[in-house]
Scaffold this motif. Structure first.
Motif, PDB file in Angstrom:
ATOM      1  N   ALA A  54       0.829  -1.207   0.000  1.00 26.38           N
ATOM      2  CA  ALA A  54       0.000   0.000   0.000  1.00 26.38           C
ATOM      3  C   ALA A  54       0.863   1.257   0.000  1.00 26.38           C
ATOM      4  O   ALA A  54       0.625   2.185  -0.793  1.00 26.38           O
ATOM      5  N   VAL A  55       1.863   1.319   0.866  1.00 26.20           N
ATOM      6  CA  VAL A  55       2.680   2.533   0.966  1.00 26.20           C
ATOM      7  C   VAL A  55       3.575   2.687  -0.269  1.00 26.20           C
ATOM      8  O   VAL A  55       3.808   3.802  -0.747  1.00 26.20           O
ATOM      9  N   ILE A  56       4.050   1.565  -0.819  1.00 29.70           N
ATOM     10  CA  ILE A  56       4.875   1.640  -2.028  1.00 29.70           C
ATOM     11  C   ILE A  56       4.059   2.141  -3.217  1.00 29.70           C
ATOM     12  O   ILE A  56       4.500   3.019  -3.972  1.00 29.70           O
ATOM     13  N   ILE A  57       2.866   1.612  -3.395  1.00 28.74           N
ATOM     14  CA  ILE A  57       2.034   2.022  -4.526  1.00 28.74           C
ATOM     15  C   ILE A  57       1.564   3.465  -4.356  1.00 28.74           C
ATOM     16  O   ILE A  57       1.533   4.251  -5.315  1.00 28.74           O
ATOM     17  N   TYR A  58       1.223   3.849  -3.135  1.00 32.08           N
ATOM     18  CA  TYR A  58       0.748   5.215  -2.913  1.00 32.08           C
ATOM     19  C   TYR A  58       1.850   6.230  -3.206  1.00 32.08           C
ATOM     20  O   TYR A  58       1.595   7.282  -3.811  1.00 32.08           O
ATOM     21  N   PHE A  59       3.078   5.927  -2.810  1.00 30.14           N
ATOM     22  CA  PHE A  59       4.191   6.854  -2.990  1.00 30.14           C
ATOM     23  C   PHE A  59       5.098   6.433  -4.154  1.00 30.14           C
ATOM     24  O   PHE A  59       6.279   6.763  -4.164  1.00 30.14           O
ATOM     25  N   ARG A  60       4.534   5.736  -5.138  1.00 32.26           N
ATOM     26  CA  ARG A  60       5.355   5.176  -6.215  1.00 32.26           C
ATOM     27  C   ARG A  60       6.125   6.260  -6.978  1.00 32.26           C
ATOM     28  O   ARG A  60       7.301   6.053  -7.338  1.00 32.26           O
ATOM     29  N   LYS A  61       5.501   7.406  -7.245  1.00 36.25           N
ATOM     30  CA  LYS A  61       6.186   8.467  -7.987  1.00 36.25           C
ATOM     31  C   LYS A  61       7.354   9.020  -7.177  1.00 36.25           C
ATOM     32  O   LYS A  61       8.451   9.236  -7.700  1.00 36.25           O
ATOM     33  N   GLU A  62       7.122   9.256  -5.887  1.00 38.87           N
ATOM     34  CA  GLU A  62       8.185   9.771  -5.028  1.00 38.87           C
ATOM     35  C   GLU A  62       9.322   8.767  -4.887  1.00 38.87           C
ATOM     36  O   GLU A  62      10.501   9.138  -4.894  1.00 38.87           O
ATOM     37  N   ILE A  63       8.965   7.488  -4.793  1.00 36.05           N
ATOM     38  CA  ILE A  63       9.982   6.446  -4.626  1.00 36.05           C
ATOM     39  C   ILE A  63      10.854   6.340  -5.872  1.00 36.05           C
ATOM     40  O   ILE A  63      12.078   6.242  -5.777  1.00 36.05           O
ATOM     41  N   VAL A  64      10.228   6.357  -7.035  1.00 31.62           N
ATOM     42  CA  VAL A  64      10.991   6.288  -8.289  1.00 31.62           C
ATOM     43  C   VAL A  64      11.919   7.496  -8.408  1.00 31.62           C
ATOM     44  O   VAL A  64      13.098   7.374  -8.769  1.00 31.62           O
ATOM     45  N   ALA A  65      11.394   8.687  -8.104  1.00 31.47           N
ATOM     46  CA  ALA A  65      12.211   9.908  -8.194  1.00 31.47           C
ATOM     47  C   ALA A  65      13.382   9.850  -7.216  1.00 31.47           C
ATOM     48  O   ALA A  65      14.521  10.218  -7.572  1.00 31.47           O
ATOM     49  N   MET A  66      13.125   9.386  -5.995  1.00 29.01           N
ATOM     50  CA  MET A  66      14.197   9.302  -5.008  1.00 29.01           C
ATOM     51  C   MET A  66      15.241   8.269  -5.406  1.00 29.01           C
ATOM     52  O   MET A  66      16.445   8.490  -5.235  1.00 29.01           O
TER      53      MET A  66
END
Length: 266
Positions: A54-66
């Protein structure tokens, strides 16, 4: 585990993992209060995987950018807000990993009772109230800095104690260090990714090495329901936290702690 128990515990895990009210306490309490058998290690892994997804999918854009920025900072020496945030989250994870490795067995042996949960629920609820009152709300997560990230990381290590709440204690520390409410929540949620992943991997290793019996149907339902409830929780919590503050969660924690004290001592 019967189906009702699976549904209830999976929803509890999903809704409480990212709220400042302690998911570990809420997973332990039903067994204590209703006389249920322990849900078992495999189910714990399942509901943690659901929350992690859930947290990975919700913040997927931020995670990819980071991640891209972090790689660029290593191989190209290019530093940006995203790369700094990635390094700070890594740094904040270290205290929980080190202290968790050293203290995990001791905590599980001596600190999982309802009495401990009652005390930590109240104490860390009051600290959450204090953090909310002290909050200057000046900084975003991109302005955290390595010193504040490390302090929040040490606060996260306290969440090994049931009833503390990983999200609650990290948000409390972040608010006291000047982050605004939404930034404190976002930083806490992003910090949860390596911690939940590490915990799931360790529990998975124990399942394999110790030969635990796996109920695949219960695990599948647990993953699905914890994922849905955690995703919904993250979405609405971030929408309302700036307006609502932490007071409702403080009140809930104090009421729960007093109830537990009455249940234990009366």
């Amino acid at each position: 585990m019967d189906t009702l128990q699976v549904i209830l515990l999976a929803l509890i895990q999903g809704f409480t993992e990212f709220l400042p009210i302690s998911s570990s306490a809420h997973l332990i309490l039903p067994a204590q209060l209703f006389g249920w058998e322990d849900q078992g290690l495999s189910f714990d892994v399942a509901v943690h995987i659901g929350s992690l997804l859930a947290v990975i999918i919700y913040f997927r854009k931020e995670i990819v950018a980071m991640f891209k920025a972090w790689i660029a900072s290593i191989f190209k020496g290019q530093h940006s807000d995203d790369s700094k945030l990635a390094w700070w989250i890594i740094l904040a994870t270290i205290p929980a990993v080190v202290i968790g490795f050293m203290a995990k067995d001791w905590v599980e042996s001596f600190l999982r009772g309802p009495g401990v949960i009652a005390i930590t629920t109240v104490v860390f609820g009051l600290l959450l109230w204090l953090g909310d009152r002290m909050a200057k709300c000046e900084l975003t997560e991109y302005q955290t800095g390595w010193k504040k990230a490390l302090l929040i990381g040490f606060a996260q290590a306290l969440a090994l104690i049931p009833g503390t709440s990983r999200s609650g204690v990290t948000m409390t520390a972040a608010l006291m260090l000047g982050l605004n409410k939404e930034a404190a929540a976002r930083f806490s949620f992003l910090m949860s990714i390596p911690v939940i992943l590490g915990a799931a991997l360790l529990m998975g290793k124990d399942i394999v090495t110790e030969g635990h019996v796996i109920d695949w149907q219960a695990m599948g339902l647990g993953v699905l329901l914890s994922f849905i409830s955690a995703y919904v929780c993250i979405h609405f919590f971030l929408k309302i936290i700036s307006r609502m503050g932490m007071t409702p969660f403080v009140i809930y924690r104090l009421a729960l702690g007093l109830f537990l004290c009455g249940f234990i001592f009366l």
